[in-house]
Scaffold this motif. Structure first.
Motif, short mmCIF file in Angstrom:
data_model
loop_
_atom_site.label_atom_id
_atom_site.label_comp_id
_atom_site.label_asym_id
_atom_site.label_seq_id
_atom_site.Cartn_x
_atom_site.Cartn_y
_atom_site.Cartn_z
N ILE A 4 0.76 -1.22 0.02
CA ILE A 4 0.20 0.09 -0.03
C ILE A 4 0.89 1.27 0.11
CG2 ILE A 4 -1.66 1.42 1.47
CD1 ILE A 4 -2.68 -1.38 2.47
N ALA A 5 1.85 1.27 0.97
CA ALA A 5 2.73 2.53 0.93
C ALA A 5 3.41 2.70 -0.44
CB ALA A 5 3.81 2.23 2.09
N HIS A 6 3.90 1.58 -0.76
CA HIS A 6 4.45 1.75 -2.49
C HIS A 6 3.69 2.11 -3.49
CE1 HIS A 6 7.23 0.62 -5.64
NE2 HIS A 6 6.48 0.25 -6.35
N THR A 7 2.28 1.80 -3.49
CA THR A 7 1.52 2.11 -4.28
C THR A 7 1.10 3.75 -4.21
OG1 THR A 7 0.36 0.06 -4.27
CG2 THR A 7 -0.97 1.89 -4.97
N ASP A 8 1.11 4.15 -2.94
CA ASP A 8 0.62 5.63 -2.54
C ASP A 8 1.90 6.58 -2.97
OD1 ASP A 8 -1.56 4.89 -1.58
OD2 ASP A 8 -0.91 5.14 0.71
N ALA A 9 3.15 5.99 -2.74
CA ALA A 9 4.31 6.76 -3.08
C ALA A 9 4.39 6.89 -4.77
CB ALA A 9 5.92 5.73 -2.76
N GLN A 10 4.13 5.74 -5.39
CA GLN A 10 4.04 5.90 -6.84
C GLN A 10 3.13 6.75 -7.44
OE1 GLN A 10 6.66 4.64 -8.96
NE2 GLN A 10 7.61 3.98 -6.80
N GLY A 11 2.12 6.76 -6.61
CA GLY A 11 0.86 7.67 -7.34
C GLY A 11 1.21 9.17 -7.01
N LEU A 12 1.94 9.44 -5.75
CA LEU A 12 2.50 10.87 -5.56
C LEU A 12 3.49 11.27 -6.54
CD1 LEU A 12 2.81 13.54 -3.73
CD2 LEU A 12 4.27 12.08 -2.46
N ILE A 13 4.43 10.25 -6.71
CA ILE A 13 5.20 10.64 -7.68
C ILE A 13 4.78 10.99 -9.35
CG2 ILE A 13 7.40 9.57 -9.09
CD1 ILE A 13 8.34 8.26 -6.46
N SER A 14 3.95 9.94 -9.64
CA SER A 14 3.35 10.28 -10.91
C SER A 14 2.64 11.74 -11.08
CB SER A 14 2.16 9.06 -11.16
OG SER A 14 1.74 9.30 -12.43
N LEU A 15 1.67 11.80 -9.92
CA LEU A 15 1.18 13.02 -9.86
C LEU A 15 2.12 14.39 -9.98
CD1 LEU A 15 -1.55 15.04 -9.50
CD2 LEU A 15 -1.10 14.56 -7.18
N ALA A 16 3.13 14.25 -9.02
CA ALA A 16 4.09 15.55 -9.08
C ALA A 16 4.80 15.61 -10.21
CB ALA A 16 4.80 15.11 -7.56
N ASP A 17 5.16 14.49 -10.73
CA ASP A 17 5.92 14.58 -12.06
C ASP A 17 5.36 15.30 -13.11
OD1 ASP A 17 8.29 13.50 -10.77
OD2 ASP A 17 8.04 11.60 -11.83
N GLU A 18 3.90 15.04 -13.34
CA GLU A 18 3.08 15.40 -14.23
C GLU A 18 2.84 17.09 -13.94
OE1 GLU A 18 -1.55 15.27 -15.96
OE2 GLU A 18 -0.63 13.59 -14.35
N ARG A 19 2.66 17.48 -12.45
CA ARG A 19 2.65 18.64 -12.04
C ARG A 19 3.66 19.93 -12.29
NH1 ARG A 19 -2.57 18.84 -9.09
NH2 ARG A 19 -2.14 21.17 -8.90
N LEU A 20 4.66 19.20 -12.10
CA LEU A 20 6.07 19.75 -12.07
C LEU A 20 6.99 19.97 -13.20
CD1 LEU A 20 7.34 18.70 -8.47
CD2 LEU A 20 6.41 20.92 -9.03
N LYS A 21 6.57 18.99 -14.06
CA LYS A 21 7.21 19.05 -15.55
C LYS A 21 7.54 20.45 -16.09
CE LYS A 21 7.14 16.95 -20.02
NZ LYS A 21 6.35 15.99 -21.06
#
Length: 303
Positions: free
Chosen positions: A58-75
């Motif tokens: 669950i923690a890994h899934t949450d982390a990957q979700g945050l990274i995916s969202l942040a990478d898109e927003r911070l690009k």
């Protein structure tokens, strides 16, 4: 006579019962009890292992979700920013890699990497740093007049990574001296870095192990010296480190009121994402992000 026989039979029965108990305890019954306990323990361990696996997933899934969202927003938000990554004593190499990946995903160019040795923060080396500050100060023309010896070391580190010229070359030579190095450069940015991201240890507590001497404890003055100097980089910088108690690095920097942006979640996706998000405006104001009580908010606002 009857009473005597009655008591004799009773005693024989008691001893017989004890004997049977000993035999059973040492043999079949003991074996069954041991098997039962082992089975219960194994069952408990299996349940614990399954629960840990589920939480980790669950923690890994949450982390990957945050990274995916942040990478898109911070690009693209850090396009044009050239970063030098600096690892502190005890820092995990994987943590630096995670931060580097998030910076690059946001458009930054990681142009160099370096590490500070224990000579930079050890209390036992405080006198050495005080002595070293004098020759360093002579080659730092923009040094504030009220800079402490530890701050002089900090300004020298920033100068070695973000500027060029004969004076900078001498500063770098002093800091990287083979006999007692303060700074170790892995990939030289050749003075091209415009921002610095510092990655600290996950646990920077000053508590000692039994075999440590008092002089091996890290000096908060060294931490503060670097924190004060970091904003002198062209586009400032951020520090990621431990803040779990008052003796840890980031908590100490925050308590001292040093004007630098700090993040208290080393080794997490939250910390790496926050570093990339905070760096864009790091030169505007000093902020504190993370999950510890000394933080102002959990993470920077994503665009």
């Amino acid at each position: 006579m009857l009473n005597f026989r009655y008591h004799l039979v009773s005693l024989i029965a008691v001893f017989a019962a004890l004997a049977i108990g000993v035999v059973l305890g040492a043999g079949p019954l003991q074996s069954r009890l041991a098997d039962s306990l082992r089975s219960t323990k194994a069952s408990t361990n299996e349940v614990d292992a399954q629960a840990l696996t589920q939480v980790t997933r669950i923690a890994h899934t949450d982390a990957q979700g945050l990274i995916s969202l942040a990478d898109e927003r911070l690009k693209g938000t850090l396009t044009g920013t050239k970063v030098a990554l600096v690892s502190l004593p005890g820092a995990n190499a994987e943590d630096s890699t995670m931060v580097s990946e998030r910076l690059q995903a946001a458009g930054a160019e990681v142009v160099g990497s370096a590490a500070l040795t224990s000579n930079w923060e050890s209390s036992a080396m405080a006198k050495y740093r005080e002595t070293l500050a004098t020759p360093l100060a002579a080659h730092l023309p923009s040094l504030p007049s009220d800079a402490s010896s530890e701050a002089v070391i900090g300004y020298a580190i920033v100068a070695a990574l973000t500027s060029t010229g004969p004076e900078t070359a001498l500063v770098q030579e002093i800091l990287t001296d083979d006999s007692t190095p303060i700074l170790s450069i892995n990939t030289d940015p050749a003075g091209s870095a415009t921002a610095i991201v510092v990655v600290g240890a996950r646990d920077s507590s000053q508590s000692q192990d039994a075999d440590q001497s008092a002089g091996s404890i890290a000096s908060p003055r060294a931490w503060s010296g670097l924190a004060r100097a970091l904003p002198s980089a062209p586009k400032s910088g951020v520090i990621i480190g431990d803040a779990h108690d008052s003796t840890s690095m980031v908590a100490s920097i925050r308590e001292a009121g040093d004007p630098v942006t700090t993040i208290d979640s080393p080794g997490t996706a939250l910390g790496a994402v926050s570093a990339a998000a905070a760096l864009k405006d790091a030169s505007a104001s000093a902020r504190a992000f993370g999950s510890e009580p000394s933080a102002q908010s959990l993470m920077p606002t994503l665009p």
